[in-house]
Write an enzyme that holds these catalytic residues in place. Sequence first.
Site, PDB file in Angstrom:
ATOM      1  N   HIS A   1       0.816  -1.220   0.000  1.00 53.98           N
ATOM      2  CA  HIS A   1       0.000   0.000   0.000  1.00 53.98           C
ATOM      3  C   HIS A   1       0.848   1.269   0.000  1.00 53.98           C
ATOM      4  CE1 HIS A   1      -3.201  -2.807   1.042  1.00 53.98           C
ATOM      5  NE2 HIS A   1      -4.031  -1.886   0.613  1.00 53.98           N
ATOM      6  N   GLY A   2       2.071   1.177   0.456  1.00 52.68           N
ATOM      7  CA  GLY A   2       2.894   2.383   0.453  1.00 52.68           C
ATOM      8  C   GLY A   2       4.225   2.157   1.132  1.00 52.68           C
TER       9      GLY A   2
END
Lengths: 481, 279
Positions: free
Chosen positions: A336-337
Amino acid sequence: MLFVSWSFAVFLPVVFALHYWGRSMGWQVSVLTLGSFLFYGWANPKLIPLLAIACLANSVASVELMAPNRSAARRRRTLVLALIFNLGTLAFFKYAALLGDLLLPEVLWKKWGPWLTSIPLPVGISFFTFQGISLVVDAWYAGTKGIPGLPSPTTPELKGRHYGKVTFFKAFFPQLIAGPIVKAGDFFFQIGPKRFAEIRWDPAIKTLILGFFLKMVVADNLKEVTSTIRYPDFLEIPRINLIALVYAFSFQLLADFAGYSLIAIGLGRLFGYELPPNFNFPYLSRSITEFWRRWHLTLSSWLREYLYIPLGGSRRGEWMTYRNLFLVMFLGGLWHGAAWSYAAWGTAHGILLAGERFFLRQHKVAEENRWTFLGAVRAVVVFSVVTLLWLLFQLREFRHAVAYVSGIINQSGPPQLQALYVIGLFSLPVVLWHIWGALEQWRRGWSPERTGRVSIIGHAVMLFLIITNSGPPGEFIYFQF
Amino acid sequence: MSSATQTRRILLLTAVLCVIWIGLGSWLPRPELAETNYVANRLRIERFLLDSAPSNVVVGTSLSGRLQPSFFSGTTLASMANLGLDGANPDTGLTLVLKQARPPERVFLEVHRLIMPPGANDTQLLNLTQGPGLELSRWAALTRAMSRPSTVLYGWLKGQQSGGGSTVTPGSQITRPGTVTVEPDPKWAPRIREKVRQVEARGTKVYLLRLPVGRENPVDAQAKSFADEASMELGLPLVDLYRLSQAEGVEIRYTDGLHLTPQSAVWLAGRLAQAVSSK
């Protein structure tokens, strides 16, 4: 280009008309592929070469993996190179700064750090690299047998088509930027000539209405209030609002992402393609395991198929299963990041999944399909836990998330009614949508006429609210991933 | 029921709902306030750009946004519009004044936050006026902020809460400008001077406006001391309602320590009209 933009309102009818104007598969695939590149490069044309290179590299790799007369060693080398290419692209654009900070000695980090942190994150890269990985792995397993709709490239003509189909598969604009993550086996067999008369208007339009409603009416209207989940702004907010805001963000995130996915599915249907569903009323889940069977289904399925099972899945004993669950969720979090808050979020889910599996096995608790009072309580608890963990998506620094939770306990004061009004009003549709989902068994007893009537009224009200009550337009939250 | 029939019926029913809502709009009260900053700003901008052109405009932030047009009725500034935009820079209001085809006679430019640079909120507001959305709102009132069911409901609820539509506070307090920490723009003077010259070139008289400010923060404290300097720098007359309220010994009240109560806003609106008449 955003689905909720004026440029897209012009782009869509033009591409739609051109697509159905030509009747051959070659024309239609070409129109959609060129349109997809235009869609991707609209805001930043510099991104087009990146997508083109990714398409080309995966086409070459899949041709090599599926062509006849290739030695096992050559195929293995191709697979490894293709995986390195896809993962390397993702690592360079997404994780260079994080890895540099972690691995480089201080002297080098001081020298290279500013450059590494300045590398821009191309929109959609997490999605189309995962799609590339799934393609080459599926091509590796398929070999000369081919993938349905993508035969082994035995002739130059088939090879040419292979390039075209793979490029189309990777670039198809409805799913290009934020999924659903489509697997090769679910897509290539659908490529073929499409007829205007064969469009299934009802499912397409209803899906589009629900998607745009969730994005434009629910998520966009909640955006302004949830933007106050920001350090130090939330330190002035009273407890009751802090609690409401966490739930509001949870509803906003779902509405934003599920909205995007539904729009993608609806658009796919308009062009004659069925994309896989991404959400199935996730906040009805009565366990974390069930949550991951209902939330971001295509990512869960990808992680299971291309990571969890290759790691051994649940085949190598209980402790290895826990380890695999934990590892998959940790990496899923990082997907996600490039921030430790995402890793912490994934790790928390991994621990919960492993703990839940251990507990349910120990107490021999079976999953129930019908709703009971205890099941409803469990759903509320699971929803609350999941919701609290979303805080790490909004507050990237762990100490800020801790300060927020501490604020829930300590910050008194009169409620801010205006924010509560916004939260209550625009969270309500998501709650009603889930109640609709929970009543599925009961609705099965309805006559088709009754189902049709309710559906028409519901979609007409949603379309009316899209026209009259949309929020400030903006990007989708999942674009940043 | 066939598949195609459902789509047609959805569209038909939506059209019916829109017609009913347009019909109801003629006797439902027009919302004076909104549930979020964005919608409150849209209300003000759409009124200014799409309704009949006003003779006077207050341009500024949520502080001057409390000087509701209805508070000026019966004064020499009765034809008043308010572009006191929540979370926005006065610069944005000046840009909007330039977009109005019929220039107003007077613009009252709020001095607070004049020294701050425009931000993302300003970009969003200007985008709102640049896309085809505003043109659409000109022809289809249904798409205007005043037609939002959630805003109509909110306005009605607030009216019920305060016992009458005219005494409620306009705008929104969801995100308060007082909590935003942004560095002042060292080039504020040439930026604003250029905009003011453009506005004046169309025959509009521009005044600087200083309002009493409740809760102090470094920016507002700076604004207090720099109002005279700004007046000199820009060559604009200053209407100093802060000094006036001090001189008259009037206690100004605030809803949240920062924004004026309706009663105080009504008093200041009257004084503003008097001050302009005497100039």
